[in-house]
Motif scaffolding. Structure first.
Motif, mmCIF file in Angstrom:
data_model
loop_
_atom_site.group_PDB
_atom_site.id
_atom_site.type_symbol
_atom_site.label_atom_id
_atom_site.label_comp_id
_atom_site.label_asym_id
_atom_site.label_seq_id
_atom_site.Cartn_x
_atom_site.Cartn_y
_atom_site.Cartn_z
ATOM 1 N N ASP A 107 0.871 -1.184 0.000
ATOM 2 C CA ASP A 107 0.000 0.000 0.000
ATOM 3 C C ASP A 107 0.898 1.221 0.000
ATOM 4 O O ASP A 107 1.576 1.502 0.981
ATOM 5 C CB ASP A 107 -0.909 -0.017 1.226
ATOM 6 N N THR A 108 0.909 1.945 -1.134
ATOM 7 C CA THR A 108 1.809 3.096 -1.232
ATOM 8 C C THR A 108 1.306 4.291 -0.443
ATOM 9 O O THR A 108 2.091 5.200 -0.139
ATOM 10 C CB THR A 108 1.998 3.510 -2.701
ATOM 11 N N GLY A 109 0.007 4.325 -0.145
ATOM 12 C CA GLY A 109 -0.544 5.434 0.627
ATOM 13 C C GLY A 109 -0.498 6.765 -0.097
ATOM 14 O O GLY A 109 -0.631 7.810 0.511
ATOM 15 N N GLY A 110 -0.303 6.754 -1.415
ATOM 16 C CA GLY A 110 -0.200 7.999 -2.164
ATOM 17 C C GLY A 110 -1.515 8.744 -2.255
ATOM 18 O O GLY A 110 -2.575 8.254 -1.857
ATOM 19 N N LEU A 117 4.292 0.541 -8.756
ATOM 20 C CA LEU A 117 4.389 1.038 -7.383
ATOM 21 C C LEU A 117 5.479 2.098 -7.273
ATOM 22 O O LEU A 117 5.310 3.113 -6.586
ATOM 23 C CB LEU A 117 4.677 -0.128 -6.426
ATOM 24 N N GLU A 118 6.601 1.864 -7.947
ATOM 25 C CA GLU A 118 7.722 2.799 -7.872
ATOM 26 C C GLU A 118 7.453 4.083 -8.645
ATOM 27 O O GLU A 118 7.780 5.177 -8.181
ATOM 28 C CB GLU A 118 8.991 2.126 -8.403
ATOM 29 N N ALA A 119 6.848 3.968 -9.823
ATOM 30 C CA ALA A 119 6.687 5.136 -10.690
ATOM 31 C C ALA A 119 5.458 5.967 -10.349
ATOM 32 O O ALA A 119 5.466 7.192 -10.520
ATOM 33 C CB ALA A 119 6.612 4.692 -12.154
ATOM 34 N N LEU A 120 4.395 5.336 -9.857
ATOM 35 C CA LEU A 120 3.117 6.031 -9.688
ATOM 36 C C LEU A 120 2.625 6.064 -8.247
ATOM 37 O O LEU A 120 1.600 6.681 -7.964
ATOM 38 C CB LEU A 120 2.041 5.352 -10.565
ATOM 39 N N LEU A 139 -1.895 4.088 -17.969
ATOM 40 C CA LEU A 139 -2.603 3.995 -16.699
ATOM 41 C C LEU A 139 -2.705 5.355 -16.024
ATOM 42 O O LEU A 139 -3.788 5.744 -15.551
ATOM 43 C CB LEU A 139 -1.891 3.001 -15.769
ATOM 44 N N ALA A 140 -1.605 6.099 -15.961
ATOM 45 C CA ALA A 140 -1.624 7.404 -15.296
ATOM 46 C C ALA A 140 -2.565 8.371 -15.988
ATOM 47 O O ALA A 140 -3.284 9.132 -15.335
ATOM 48 C CB ALA A 140 -0.210 7.973 -15.249
ATOM 49 N N SER A 141 -2.583 8.356 -17.306
ATOM 50 C CA SER A 141 -3.489 9.229 -18.053
ATOM 51 C C SER A 141 -4.938 8.899 -17.749
ATOM 52 O O SER A 141 -5.767 9.795 -17.547
ATOM 53 C CB SER A 141 -3.212 9.092 -19.546
#
Length: 264
Positions: free
Chosen positions: A15-18, A40-43, A257-259
């Motif tokens: 859980d990145t908690g972002g 997980l690392e990039a987003l 995905l980010a878009s």
């Protein structure tokens, strides 16, 4: 990794908690949450990415009775994780078997899904040939373990150009190390899953279909048909990728995905 208990079984997750919408990442067969490390690392600082080890994989306990396990049980477990984290609705990203789990959540827990990303997956049930092949794989792992099956699966997961990437091959093979019971339960659930094709036209949440351009297991033709059947769905093909588009070409997948997430 943090963990919760679901009906007495350990379920581990990342859980990145972002900030931003909660995104539930459901891995495919026979992998684990570690397949999502590039995301997980990039987003993880832009979105709250939650990646569980599905039951029987990674650090999560196998079902007590693998033969009785069904695809809906994985979906119920995913919802139990959302409950434990206090999340009412999440964007559900399902890769391959994780896509089958996402379809089960649409049937049983539609109110928990804010949006949907279907990655290298298909809506249809197994053909007779695939059903029989899964039964053969179950018998093999029961009697001989998973060592011989892993490299055969690898040959179908990666695109031709990435099959020559020894580091990636080793990484993917390591993602397949799980108890026999986890394999048996997943194969049982997949071979008995219902056909979700008739339900595609009833999907009412924002949907993105992503496929590796060189995926031989769930090829672009399947992805295009699925996108056409889901009202308003978007399609992204990842050049140079096979069945593991998010690992083989993480830059292209992350961008798509980010878009999609940013537009919600």
């Amino acid at each position: 990794m943090p963990e919760i208990r679901v009906e007495g079984r350990r379920l581990r997750y990342e859980d990145t908690g972002g900030e931003g919408p909660a995104v539930l990442l459901l891995h495919g067969f026979p992998l684990s949450s570690a397949m999502w490390e590039p995301q997980l690392e990039a987003l993880g600082d832009r979105f709250r990415l939650i990646a569980p080890d599905q039951p029987g994989f990674g650090g999560s306990n196998s079902p007590a009775d693998p033969e009785a396990w069904r695809i809906g049980d994985y979906g119920d477990t995913a919802c139990a994780l959302l409950d434990a984290l206090g999340i009412d609705r999440a964007v559900v990203v399902g890769h391959s078997m994780g896509g089958y789990v996402a379809f089960s959540m649409l049937r049983r827990h539609a109110d928990r899904i804010r949006a949907l990303v279907l990655l290298d997956t298909r809506p249809g049930a197994d053909s007779r040939e695939t059903f029989a092949a899964r039964e053969e794989q179950q018998e093999e792992v029961r009697t001989q373990g998973i060592a011989a099956l892993k490299p055969r699966l690898l040959q179908k997961l990666l695109a031709p150009k990435t099959l020559g990437d020894t580091a990636l091959e080793r990484s993917v093979l390591s993602l397949m190390d799980h108890p026999v019971a986890g394999y048996v339960a997943a194969l049982e659930a997949m071979k008995r899953r219902p056909d979700s094709t008739p339900e595609l036209s009833h999907i009412r949440v924002p949907t993105l279909v992503v496929v590796g351009a060189e995926d031989v297991l769930t090829p672009p033709s399947v992805a295009r048909a699925m996108q056409a059947a889901i009202p308003g769905a978007l399609l992204a093909e990842v050049p140079g990728a096979g069945h593991l588009a998010n690992l083989e070409e993480p830059g292209g997948f992350n961008e798509a995905l980010a878009s999609f997430l940013a537009a919600l």
